[in-house]
Write a protein that holds these residues in place. Structure first.
Motif, mmCIF file in Angstrom:
data_model
loop_
_atom_site.group_PDB
_atom_site.id
_atom_site.type_symbol
_atom_site.label_atom_id
_atom_site.label_comp_id
_atom_site.label_asym_id
_atom_site.label_seq_id
_atom_site.Cartn_x
_atom_site.Cartn_y
_atom_site.Cartn_z
ATOM 1 N N UNK A 123 -1.162 8.064 6.619
ATOM 2 C CA UNK A 123 -2.521 8.182 7.146
ATOM 3 C C UNK A 123 -3.010 9.633 7.143
ATOM 4 N N UNK A 124 -2.134 10.561 7.502
ATOM 5 C CA UNK A 124 -2.607 11.943 7.612
ATOM 6 C C UNK A 124 -2.855 12.593 6.244
ATOM 7 N N UNK A 125 -2.338 12.004 5.197
ATOM 8 C CA UNK A 125 -2.586 12.519 3.856
ATOM 9 C C UNK A 125 -3.600 11.665 3.084
ATOM 10 N N UNK A 126 -4.358 10.855 3.823
ATOM 11 C CA UNK A 126 -5.239 9.906 3.142
ATOM 12 C C UNK A 126 -6.278 10.647 2.299
ATOM 13 N N UNK A 127 -6.489 10.110 1.129
ATOM 14 C CA UNK A 127 -7.518 10.639 0.237
ATOM 15 C C UNK A 127 -8.561 9.572 -0.089
ATOM 16 N N UNK A 128 -8.210 8.328 0.173
ATOM 17 C CA UNK A 128 -9.148 7.214 0.000
ATOM 18 C C UNK A 128 -9.119 6.365 1.258
ATOM 19 N N UNK A 129 -10.178 5.635 1.492
ATOM 20 C CA UNK A 129 -10.324 4.889 2.734
ATOM 21 C C UNK A 129 -9.189 3.892 2.940
ATOM 22 N N UNK A 130 -8.672 3.323 1.855
ATOM 23 C CA UNK A 130 -7.672 2.268 2.031
ATOM 24 C C UNK A 130 -6.299 2.820 2.412
ATOM 25 N N UNK A 131 -6.116 4.132 2.331
ATOM 26 C CA UNK A 131 -4.856 4.710 2.789
ATOM 27 C C UNK A 131 -4.667 4.519 4.293
ATOM 28 N N UNK A 132 -5.783 4.316 4.987
ATOM 29 C CA UNK A 132 -5.700 4.150 6.439
ATOM 30 C C UNK A 132 -5.516 2.689 6.860
ATOM 31 N N UNK A 146 0.828 -1.207 0.000
ATOM 32 C CA UNK A 146 0.000 0.000 0.000
ATOM 33 C C UNK A 146 0.863 1.258 0.000
ATOM 34 N N UNK A 147 1.999 1.178 0.686
ATOM 35 C CA UNK A 147 2.904 2.320 0.684
ATOM 36 C C UNK A 147 3.429 2.607 -0.701
ATOM 37 N N UNK A 148 3.816 1.563 -1.430
ATOM 38 C CA UNK A 148 4.329 1.750 -2.788
ATOM 39 C C UNK A 148 3.251 2.325 -3.707
ATOM 40 N N UNK A 149 2.026 1.819 -3.578
ATOM 41 C CA UNK A 149 0.932 2.318 -4.425
ATOM 42 C C UNK A 149 0.627 3.774 -4.113
ATOM 43 N N UNK A 150 0.656 4.146 -2.830
ATOM 44 C CA UNK A 150 0.304 5.515 -2.433
ATOM 45 C C UNK A 150 1.315 6.538 -2.932
ATOM 46 N N UNK A 151 2.536 6.111 -3.221
ATOM 47 C CA UNK A 151 3.568 7.058 -3.644
ATOM 48 C C UNK A 151 3.245 7.699 -4.991
ATOM 49 N N UNK A 152 2.345 7.094 -5.743
ATOM 50 C CA UNK A 152 1.954 7.697 -7.023
ATOM 51 C C UNK A 152 1.266 9.033 -6.798
ATOM 52 N N UNK A 153 0.563 9.193 -5.653
ATOM 53 C CA UNK A 153 -0.155 10.430 -5.358
ATOM 54 C C UNK A 153 0.561 11.262 -4.293
#
Length: 484
Positions: A334-343, A285-292
């Motif tokens: 977590x503090x930059x979450x934009x979608x539920x799965x970021x948490x 999830x960390x790797x995927x989130x780095x796109x945003x």
């Protein structure tokens, strides 16, 4: 004010956990004797010799150079006021753990995290079983972790432009990094983080190098007059670590480096599986989130780099170094979450840490492990009453108990089985011949030279009973030694 309150709340929880699990997370460990012995020698005689290895490793009875010195020096300073004590030794690690919690909370404050993170993330770190164990162990891991986090803090403040005076910050980061190395050679992993944050700023690395070199210079001044002993003791450790890595890679009964790492989070198969699932979730999830969220890239790469180095280190104690880096990253995610799965990573980590700590603590309460240790120590004292010297390889280790009940008894600790230096077999067998009794667990494969020696000699063998869930051990006594 918030970082102070957050570290006090988390520190209170850490205190409760370490007192609850004081006797068994971990058991009294042989490493604690190995670090306590030179510390008390330094406090009493002004020299740092390791009496429990005297004659087993050349020169170590006079000068200790098999590991970095800072923890033993600081512990020796404490011992000069208190005397040798397991409580003092483990309490020192506890205080260092509270220091880590404060640095973490203060860093979150400086990076403008909300109160929930400033108070919650240190508690999450406390619930990491590897952290509470390190805070309850007389080893240098918590001291090393404190300096690693301090060095990392400077890098993050520069990266996020919180602190503009980069030359001073970089010097302090280097100084803390150097202090981590003279606490434990594994502290050198900070150099990889310097590369991650400063790989395009080679000139700034000079400030890091200046600070980094100062603690190492102090260690060098201690080494130079005893270089022959350093070469034998320290390089022998390097050879042993290489053998451990080969073993942990799957060429022995360790099960591989992943098993070595995951088993530190509760040891049961279910908890190991859960730990593997949580770390996999964070990595993916960390790797995927780095796109945003590209600004989190150095945090993610730092976590991955530390995890990779800990895995390659192939030793159980090193798992604690991952904790602060992973909680900082998932808090930022977590503090930059934009979608539920970021948490999901932070929630998964919180559930696992809480569940594993509760599972372990409740299990040991139900097993009444702490109640078994006192009678076991008394049985060991009675069994060794006629011995003038005892060589020990067991857990819980009776070093501190026998130091108090039998101050006249010469105590020797086992040396790691894969340790090698020229002439080791002949030297060990000569030293073994001078020892009255051997107190040993079932792990004979750890010490092939000792196992061979015992088979070639005649000993009286007795079982030293241990109440469950502890395991009984063997006392091997020479025929000439009278029964108590």
């Amino acid at each position: 004010m918030r970082p102070i309150l957050a570290s006090l709340f988390a520190g209170a929880l850490l205190f409760l956990l370490t007192r609850l699990n004081f006797l068994h997370w971990p058991f009294f460990w042989p490493d604690e004797a190995l670090f306590s012995s030179p510390a008390i020698e330094l406090a009493r005689n002004g020299r740092m010799g390791t009496a429990v290895l005297a004659g087993l490793i050349p020169g170590i009875g006079e000068v200790t150079l098999w590991n970095a010195p800072l923890f033993m020096v600081l512990l020796g300073f404490l011992y000069s006021f208190t005397g040798e004590s397991l409580l003092v030794m483990r309490s020192f690690s506890l205080l260092l753990g509270v220091g880590v919690l404060y640095v973490l909370a203060e860093l979150l404050e400086r990076l403008r995290f909300k109160s929930g993170y400033i108070f919650g993330i240190p508690i999450l770190l406390v619930l990491d079983l590897t952290f509470s164990r390190a805070a309850n162990t007389g080893r240098m891991d918590m001291l090393t972790l404190l300096f690693l986090v301090l060095a990392f803090r400077q890098l993050l403040l520069i990266y996020y432009a919180v602190e503009p005076n980069t030359s001073r910050r970089l010097f302090w980061s280097g100084l803390y990094g150097g202090m981590a190395v003279i606490s434990h050679p594994g502290g050198a992993m900070i150099t990889v983080l310097y590369g991650i944050f400063l790989y395009r700023q080679s000139k700034k690395l000079l400030f890091v190098l200046l600070g980094f070199s100062l603690p190492l210079l102090g260690w060098a001044l201690y080494i130079i007059p005893h270089f022959a002993e350093f070469e034998l003791q320290f390089l022998s450790q390097i050879v042993r670590k290489a053998g451990m890595l080969q073993a942990a890679a799957g060429q022995s009964d360790t099960g591989g480096i992943l098993v070595v790492f995951l088993s530190q989070f509760g040891s049961s198969r279910l908890l190991m599986f859960a730990a593997g699932l949580v770390f996999s979730l964070i990595l993916i999830f960390g790797a995927v989130s780095l796109r945003r969220q590209k600004t989190a890239l150095p945090l993610y790469v730092s976590f991955v780099a530390i995890l990779a180095m800990v895995l390659s280190g192939s030793e159980a104690w090193y798992a604690v170094y991952v904790g602060p880096f992973v909680v900082i990253f998932i808090a930022d995610l977590d503090r930059h979450w934009s979608r539920w799965w970021h948490r999901l990573p932070l929630c998964a980590m919180a559930l696992f840490a809480t569940g594993s700590t509760l599972t372990y603590s409740v299990r040991e309460l139900l097993r009444e492990t702490d109640r078994a240790i006192g009678p076991f120590m008394e049985n060991i004292t009675a069994a060794t009453a006629s011995c003038r010297s005892v060589y020990m390889r067991l857990r819980p280790d009776p070093y501190f108990h026998l130091r108090e009940s039998r101050p006249d008894l010469e105590l020797l600790e086992f040396i790691p089985g894969k340790l090698y230096y020229p002439g080791i077999e002949g030297r060990l067998k000569e030293r073994f011949a001078s020892i009255d009794c051997f107190l040993l667990d079932e792990n004979d494969s750890w010490e092939p030279i000792l196992h061979q020696y015992i088979r070639s000699e005649s000993f009286q063998t007795f079982a030293v009973e241990a109440p469950p869930p502890l395991r009984s051990v063997r006392l091997l006594r020479r025929p000439g030694v009278q029964s108590p």
